[in-house]
Motif scaffolding. Structure first.
Motif: not given
Length: 806
Positions: A133, A135-136, A164, A168, A189, A191
């Protein structure tokens, strides 16, 4: 002296308009639909021209310093002035980290915050075949540039902690990507990690994506921008890719730093809409010219009578112009009103399709923009008036049409020459030449319509007379006596046929050839996403595996002194993993050479146009603008599926924003499930496909309307002829069979001529790009023939129903 505005002209125009209301209905419909389409396109062009990337992450930073996301090339065309061409870059152009210290020393700067955007992955790290997965990721200090504030918890303090974004959906205490969530912040969303962890994960020490500049209270944006610009110039800092000066961006320009794909997509959409608008204007000229000329031609006897009783040619022309202006003016106003919902429907359809419009591309529609529909209406009205000037320029003098015949033959020769040019070109140049050939050939057929009709009737005269009985003899006699009328009816049928054939067959030919090449090129037994070839090779039974990285490059060249920049999709691969996974169809050289740095494999068409082969060098700009001079090690033929260049993964990855494989292809055990073919996608292909499909359908509808309108106009003008035939003994059944033969003649001749007109440039285009013949799916070919047949039958029989019943 008689002027168009004098009482005699007004009286003639008013009386004629009342007497010929039904005849002008066809012109009214064509003008209204044309205006609606042009108005919608004008709004779309205006909205795209005002478009910009949305500012989100840098909303609180009045100035953002970043790299130059454009490549430029300047050349001097033959006999012209220097011209500069630009192309957008799709990968991040980074700047030296030293810029942070320079900006912090600028007077009026409260803080200069470095920003890096990267991808954080989890889920498949420990398993060769498991998907990850993504995540930005960003540093928490960069959240101040929005600003995004904490709504729960605290900021991260160690490498194992993160905050976060609310989008998200995680909460304090959760674990995401191996990090404990200690806070939740506003915003999308994302991180957020510590500054040190962000530098490590970004993977480019000594460089940052951008720097957001926060101003001291009371410092105007213009003053801050000028100081920042002066400091950057004094420091002489350059970006880390092409060595270009850094850019200081304000206002909407900051959005392009966030959404890299938005500015190039906006440029491509502008070019597409401009090209379609030009095609629509040419189609409109042909349609309106045919309709207005036919409307005036049917009243030749009336004009002769007016001239014989004392009206001057200028009065007759003025009356015709005033009459058409009234009809076209009302129709253009109606079309302008209809263009607004048509435009809104198009824009709503684009926004409703997720992923079609690049993320962050704003297409504004301020209220004043809707005045553009009035410009479109004025343009259509001007075209209509211009047509009248030519159609009624010499009332009462028929002539033999020598100039028209010569002009038509010249256009046919030019169209054939353009088709020949398309056969010798490649890529966009071949498509442009084929499109120009189609339009030119259709225009030539429009001028030669009467002679084409006369030639066709000469061929069919005896079959009509021998096998058609009385209706056949009537059809043959009518065709011989009214070849000009028959030619006018043929023109829109040829137009709709050729237009539909070219538009549908060009795309189908490319898709079929690309799909065939993709199937032949993909020899892998297994395919993975969300992992790497290194981990896939650990799986039992895997004999070879290659990462497939997808990016773009910019190819710069000069054609006839004009600069040209092509942004092309490319693949990055592992040379040692190609055996059994990917077969580009090498025709010269060896792909094993891609194991060395500074090498490239080139598609056969591009290699021919650049005149390169194994051992030659090619200069490219990689996705972030870095110039590279690469040695050609192989030439391959399956470039429609794989793109024009194959690069070593190690050459491409350092110049990508996210150098993670898009796909992993592997050679595995026999009997594995089939793998989806590997193929590149041209930048903006889906967006262009939807816009082109919608607008092509609209233009196709206009051409179908032109067929119906022209035939209805002709039918309205021959009611007296049909009534006379009834009076001299022809039965309703005989007249119906005569009209049926005419409809069959128009359909068959129009389809044949339209197919020839479309096939010539299509064949050249297909041969240049695929090395084969054009392809049209049978269902689509049947649909074209069916639509033409139904439209012609309706246009021929519709206006005659009342006469046949009486």
């Amino acid at each position: 002296m008689s002027r168009p505005g004098n009482p005699a002209v007004r009286l003639l125009a008013a009386r004629s308009l009342r007497a010929h209301r039904k005849a002008w209905a066809a012109v009214f419909a064509a003008v209204a639909v044309t205006t609606a389409l042009l108005g919608a396109l004008a709004l779309a062009l205006g909205s795209t021209g005002l478009g910009h990337a949305r500012v989100e992450r840098y909303a609180a930073a009045p100035v953002v310093v970043a790299g130059d996301q454009e490549v430029r090339r300047t050349a001097t065309p033959w006999g012209g002035e220097p011209t500069t061409e630009t192309a957008g870059l799709t990968e991040r152009v980074r700047i030296p980290e030293a810029a942070v210290a320079v900006l912090r020393a600028v007077p009026g700067v409260r803080e200069a915050v470095p920003d890096d955007t990267f991808v954080v992955r989890d889920g498949g790290a420990g398993s060769a075949g498991a998907a990850t997965r993504a995540y930005t990721g960003r540093s928490w200090e960069a959240a101040r540039l929005a600003p995004y504030r904490l709504t729960d918890g605290r900021e991260p303090r160690s490498a194992g902690e993160a905050v976060v974004g609310a989008g998200l959906g995680a909460a304090v205490g959760d674990t995401v990507a191996g990090r404990r969530i200690v806070g939740v912040a506003e915003g999308p969303a994302a991180l957020y990690v510590t500054a040190g962890e962000a530098r490590r994960l970004a993977g480019h020490p000594g460089a940052v994506d951008a720097v957001g500049v926060l101003a001291e209270p009371g410092v105007p944006v213009d003053a801050l921008h000028a100081r920042v610009r002066a400091a950057l110039d004094a420091a002489g800092l350059k970006d880390t890719a092409a060595g270009q000066p850094l850019r200081a961006l304000t206002g909407n320009g900051r959005g392009g730093v966030e959404h890299l794909g938005a500015p190039p997509a906006r440029t491509e959409l502008l070019q597409l809409l401009a090209a379609v608008s030009g095609t629509l204007v040419l189609v409109a000229v042909l349609v309106l010219a045919s309709l207005v000329a036919q409307a005036l031609q049917q009243r030749a006897a009336e004009r002769e009578l007016l001239l014989s009783v004392g009206a001057t040619p200028r009065q007759v022309r003025g009356a015709a112009g005033r009459e058409v202006a009234r009809v076209a003016g009302a129709a253009a106003l109606l079309g302008a009103l209809a263009s607004v919902p048509a435009f809104l429907a198009l824009w709503s359809a684009l926004r409703a399709r997720t992923g079609v419009v690049p993320e962050g591309l704003e297409l504004p529609t301020p209220p004043w923009l809707f005045a553009a529909v009035l410009v479109a209406a004025a343009l259509v009205l001007g075209i209509t008036r211009l047509v009248v000037l030519f159609a009624a320029r010499r009332p009462g003098r028929a002539g033999k049409g020598g100039a028209r015949r010569v002009a038509g033959l010249v256009l046919l020769a030019l169209g054939a020459g353009s088709a020949g040019t398309a056969a010798l070109q490649g890529g966009d140049a071949a498509a442009a030449a084929a499109g120009a050939a189609t339009v030119t050939l259709v225009a030539g057929c429009a001028l030669l319509g009467p002679w084409i009709a006369r030639a066709a009737t000469t061929v069919l005269d005896r079959p009509f007379r021998w096998f058609g009985g009385a209706p056949g003899r009537l059809t043959a006699a009518g065709a011989a006596a009214h070849s000009r009328r028959l030619g006018a009816a043929l023109v829109p049928v040829v137009l709709v046929t050729s237009f539909a054939v070219v538009q549908l067959s060009a795309g189908a030919t490319m898709e079929r050839a690309a799909a065939a090449q993709a199937r032949a090129a993909t020899t892998a037994d297994l395919a993975f996403s969300g992992t790497t070839a290194e981990r896939v090779r650990e799986l039992p039974g895997v004999e070879a595996a290659t990462d497939v990285l997808r990016s773009t490059v910019v190819l710069a060249r000069t054609e006839a002194g004009t600069p040209r920049l092509d942004r092309l999709p490319v693949l990055g691969v592992d040379a040692e993993g190609l055996a059994g996974t990917l077969d580009p169809g090498v025709v010269a050289g060896d792909l094993a050479g891609l194991a060395a740095a500074g090498t490239v494999a080139v598609g056969a068409d591009t290699a021919e146009s650049l005149e390169v082969g194994p051992g030659s060098t090619v200069e490219l700009r990689l996705g972030d603008g870095t110039p590279k001079r690469l040695r050609v090690v192989a030439v391959y033929e399956r470039s429609l599926a794989l793109g024009e260049f194959l690069l070593p993964k190690g050459e491409l990855a350092p110049h990508m924003s996210d150098p993670y494989p898009a796909r992993v292809l592997a050679a595995g055990p026999a009997g594995s499930a089939p793998v989806a073919p590997e193929a590149v996608t041209l930048p903006g292909a889906e967006l262009n496909g939807i816009v082109s499909g919608g607008i092509v359908a609209a233009i196709g509808g206009l051409t179908v309307l032109s067929v119906l309108s022209t035939l209805a106009l002709i039918g309205a003008g021959r009611r007296g002829e049909l009534g006379l035939l009834r009076q001299v003994g022809a039965s309703a059944g005989q007249l119906r069979r005569m009209l049926g033969l005419e409809a069959g003649f128009l359909t068959a001749t129009g389809l044949l001529v339209g197919l020839v007109v479309g096939a010539l440039p299509l064949t050249a285009f297909a041969w240049a790009l695929t090395g084969g013949l054009p392809y049209l799916p049978p269902a689509q070919a049947g649909a074209i023939a069916g639509v033409v047949l139904v439209t012609v039958v309706a246009g021929v029989f519709g206006p005659s129903r009342a006469t046949l019943r009486r």
